[in-house]
Design a protein around this motif. Sequence first.
Motif, PDB file in Angstrom:
ATOM      1  N   MET A   1       0.875  -1.053   0.033  1.00 29.04           N
ATOM      2  CA  MET A   1       0.057  -0.009   0.109  1.00 29.04           C
ATOM      3  C   MET A   1       0.959   1.423   0.103  1.00 29.04           C
ATOM      4  O   MET A   1       1.799   1.224   0.957  1.00 29.04           O
ATOM      5  CB  MET A   1      -0.752  -0.027   1.169  1.00 29.04           C
ATOM      6  N   SER A   2       0.755   2.067  -0.773  1.00 26.87           N
ATOM      7  CA  SER A   2       1.634   3.353  -1.029  1.00 26.87           C
ATOM      8  C   SER A   2       1.108   4.377   0.248  1.00 26.87           C
ATOM      9  O   SER A   2       0.064   4.208   0.731  1.00 26.87           O
ATOM     10  CB  SER A   2       1.184   4.152  -2.534  1.00 26.87           C
ATOM     11  N   LEU A   3       2.040   5.267   0.403  1.00 21.00           N
ATOM     12  CA  LEU A   3       1.740   6.362   1.623  1.00 21.00           C
ATOM     13  C   LEU A   3       0.526   6.850   1.251  1.00 21.00           C
ATOM     14  O   LEU A   3      -0.141   7.102   2.345  1.00 21.00           O
ATOM     15  CB  LEU A   3       3.068   7.172   1.489  1.00 21.00           C
ATOM     16  N   PHE A   4      -0.251   7.238   0.224  1.00 16.37           N
ATOM     17  CA  PHE A   4      -1.310   8.033   0.062  1.00 16.37           C
ATOM     18  C   PHE A   4      -2.321   6.990  -0.269  1.00 16.37           C
ATOM     19  O   PHE A   4      -3.482   7.637  -0.594  1.00 16.37           O
ATOM     20  CB  PHE A   4      -1.036   9.257  -0.948  1.00 16.37           C
ATOM     21  N   GLU A   5      -2.246   5.792  -0.377  1.00 22.22           N
ATOM     22  CA  GLU A   5      -3.530   4.903  -0.388  1.00 22.22           C
ATOM     23  C   GLU A   5      -4.175   4.729   0.697  1.00 22.22           C
ATOM     24  O   GLU A   5      -3.555   4.199   1.583  1.00 22.22           O
ATOM     25  CB  GLU A   5      -3.273   3.613  -1.254  1.00 22.22           C
ATOM     26  N   ASP A   6      -5.600   4.984   0.853  1.00 19.17           N
ATOM     27  CA  ASP A   6      -6.049   4.877   2.042  1.00 19.17           C
ATOM     28  C   ASP A   6      -7.312   3.982   1.961  1.00 19.17           C
ATOM     29  O   ASP A   6      -8.412   4.051   2.551  1.00 19.17           O
ATOM     30  CB  ASP A   6      -6.527   5.984   2.563  1.00 19.17           C
ATOM     31  N   THR A   7      -7.392   3.080   0.784  1.00 23.22           N
ATOM     32  CA  THR A   7      -8.273   2.213   0.658  1.00 23.22           C
ATOM     33  C   THR A   7      -7.962   0.573   0.612  1.00 23.22           C
ATOM     34  O   THR A   7      -6.508   0.415   0.467  1.00 23.22           O
ATOM     35  CB  THR A   7      -8.871   2.515  -0.705  1.00 23.22           C
TER      36      THR A   7
ATOM     37  N   LEU B   1      -3.398 -12.774  -2.450  1.00 25.86           N
ATOM     38  CA  LEU B   1      -2.695 -12.009  -2.807  1.00 25.86           C
ATOM     39  C   LEU B   1      -2.991 -11.665  -4.415  1.00 25.86           C
ATOM     40  O   LEU B   1      -3.092 -10.342  -4.863  1.00 25.86           O
ATOM     41  CB  LEU B   1      -1.187 -12.397  -3.104  1.00 25.86           C
ATOM     42  N   SER B   2      -3.419 -12.565  -5.324  1.00 21.96           N
ATOM     43  CA  SER B   2      -3.859 -12.291  -6.520  1.00 21.96           C
ATOM     44  C   SER B   2      -5.099 -11.332  -6.597  1.00 21.96           C
ATOM     45  O   SER B   2      -5.292 -10.550  -7.473  1.00 21.96           O
ATOM     46  CB  SER B   2      -3.972 -13.525  -7.355  1.00 21.96           C
ATOM     47  N   ALA B   3      -5.965 -11.835  -5.668  1.00 17.04           N
ATOM     48  CA  ALA B   3      -7.059 -10.988  -5.772  1.00 17.04           C
ATOM     49  C   ALA B   3      -7.024  -9.508  -4.728  1.00 17.04           C
ATOM     50  O   ALA B   3      -8.002  -8.645  -4.827  1.00 17.04           O
ATOM     51  CB  ALA B   3      -8.341 -11.829  -4.872  1.00 17.04           C
ATOM     52  N   ASP B   4      -5.837  -9.170  -4.276  1.00 13.45           N
ATOM     53  CA  ASP B   4      -5.528  -8.076  -3.477  1.00 13.45           C
ATOM     54  C   ASP B   4      -6.490  -7.902  -2.356  1.00 13.45           C
ATOM     55  O   ASP B   4      -6.938  -6.854  -2.101  1.00 13.45           O
ATOM     56  CB  ASP B   4      -5.403  -7.090  -4.401  1.00 13.45           C
ATOM     57  N   VAL B   5      -6.957  -8.818  -1.616  1.00 15.09           N
ATOM     58  CA  VAL B   5      -7.649  -8.721  -0.634  1.00 15.09           C
ATOM     59  C   VAL B   5      -7.011  -8.806   0.540  1.00 15.09           C
ATOM     60  O   VAL B   5      -6.250  -9.652   1.020  1.00 15.09           O
ATOM     61  CB  VAL B   5      -9.096  -9.715  -0.735  1.00 15.09           C
ATOM     62  N   THR B   6      -7.654  -8.273   1.911  1.00 11.75           N
ATOM     63  CA  THR B   6      -7.087  -8.427   3.071  1.00 11.75           C
ATOM     64  C   THR B   6      -8.226  -8.498   4.299  1.00 11.75           C
ATOM     65  O   THR B   6      -9.342  -8.555   3.820  1.00 11.75           O
ATOM     66  CB  THR B   6      -6.157  -7.219   3.672  1.00 11.75           C
TER      67      THR B   6
ATOM     68  N   LEU C   1      -4.360  -9.655   7.044  1.00 12.81           N
ATOM     69  CA  LEU C   1      -4.808  -9.110   8.034  1.00 12.81           C
ATOM     70  C   LEU C   1      -4.341  -7.434   7.704  1.00 12.81           C
ATOM     71  O   LEU C   1      -3.171  -7.320   7.320  1.00 12.81           O
ATOM     72  CB  LEU C   1      -4.815  -9.318   9.437  1.00 12.81           C
ATOM     73  N   THR C   2      -4.801  -6.539   8.081  1.00  7.10           N
ATOM     74  CA  THR C   2      -4.558  -4.898   8.274  1.00  7.10           C
ATOM     75  C   THR C   2      -4.799  -4.419   6.703  1.00  7.10           C
ATOM     76  O   THR C   2      -4.391  -5.158   5.897  1.00  7.10           O
ATOM     77  CB  THR C   2      -3.026  -4.633   8.760  1.00  7.10           C
ATOM     78  N   PRO C   3      -5.189  -3.125   6.854  1.00  8.84           N
ATOM     79  CA  PRO C   3      -5.159  -2.299   5.454  1.00  8.84           C
ATOM     80  C   PRO C   3      -3.888  -2.492   4.619  1.00  8.84           C
ATOM     81  O   PRO C   3      -4.102  -2.383   3.467  1.00  8.84           O
ATOM     82  CB  PRO C   3      -5.673  -1.041   6.052  1.00  8.84           C
ATOM     83  N   ASP C   4      -2.927  -2.564   5.415  1.00  3.80           N
ATOM     84  CA  ASP C   4      -1.616  -2.458   4.359  1.00  3.80           C
ATOM     85  C   ASP C   4      -1.067  -3.882   4.101  1.00  3.80           C
ATOM     86  O   ASP C   4      -0.067  -4.009   3.482  1.00  3.80           O
ATOM     87  CB  ASP C   4      -0.430  -1.719   5.271  1.00  3.80           C
ATOM     88  N   ARG C   5      -1.938  -4.979   4.403  1.00  9.57           N
ATOM     89  CA  ARG C   5      -1.821  -6.345   4.065  1.00  9.57           C
ATOM     90  C   ARG C   5      -0.572  -6.844   4.531  1.00  9.57           C
ATOM     91  O   ARG C   5       0.167  -7.899   4.033  1.00  9.57           O
ATOM     92  CB  ARG C   5      -1.893  -6.175   2.167  1.00  9.57           C
TER      93      ARG C   5
END
Length: 205
Positions: A1-7, A90-95, A62-66
């Motif tokens: 997750m990049s510094l400015f990504e909040d989703t 990981l492929s689905a990019d879900v956490t 777990l956690t928003p930053d995966r």
Amino acid sequence: MSLFEDTYKTIAVPAEGQFKDRGSKFIAYAYPLRDEAAVKELVGALKAQHPKARHHCWAYRLTPDRSVFRINDDGEPSGTAGRPILNSLLSADVTNILLVVVRYFGGTLLGVPGLISAYKRAAQEALSAASIVELTVNDVYRITVLYEHLNEVMRIAKEEDLTIRKQDFDNRCALELEIRQTQVGKVLGRLEKVEGIAVDFVGTD
């Protein structure tokens, strides 16, 4: 997750999927997950539901930053079950998700490549059936303010579309507000202009 990504992406409700190969049946269960403490209970419930199954393999993120994850092969050869399940997440990019695959052995050994493929396919089937949602990363703040200034706080909460998690209205009112991380600076700037207010950071959700 990049510094400015909040989703981040997760699933809204539990989902199931199935895959069969040479008599073996793989039933995948995906669960929304908030903390590691729930893993033991969820896996235990599936073991009770499927007492004759040979394996109950799983992975979670777990956690928003995966950044938090764990895998469990539950007796399958190392790397053939938990890892391919995790790779599907990981492929689905879900956490904030636990994915358990229950295996009923069909009498024919599938070999390492067969197992990896089967656990991956079962996990993907559950994720395909799931309702994937995008959520924002929110900071939680506790606000205390005198009752006569409560309307100002409530107006800001409404205008900024903030979620009120808790509220306790007395002579000195207390609220817990969720503020999307990209909004924090703007919202705190507005709140701090309210007379007699106290703002305390609680944590990140």
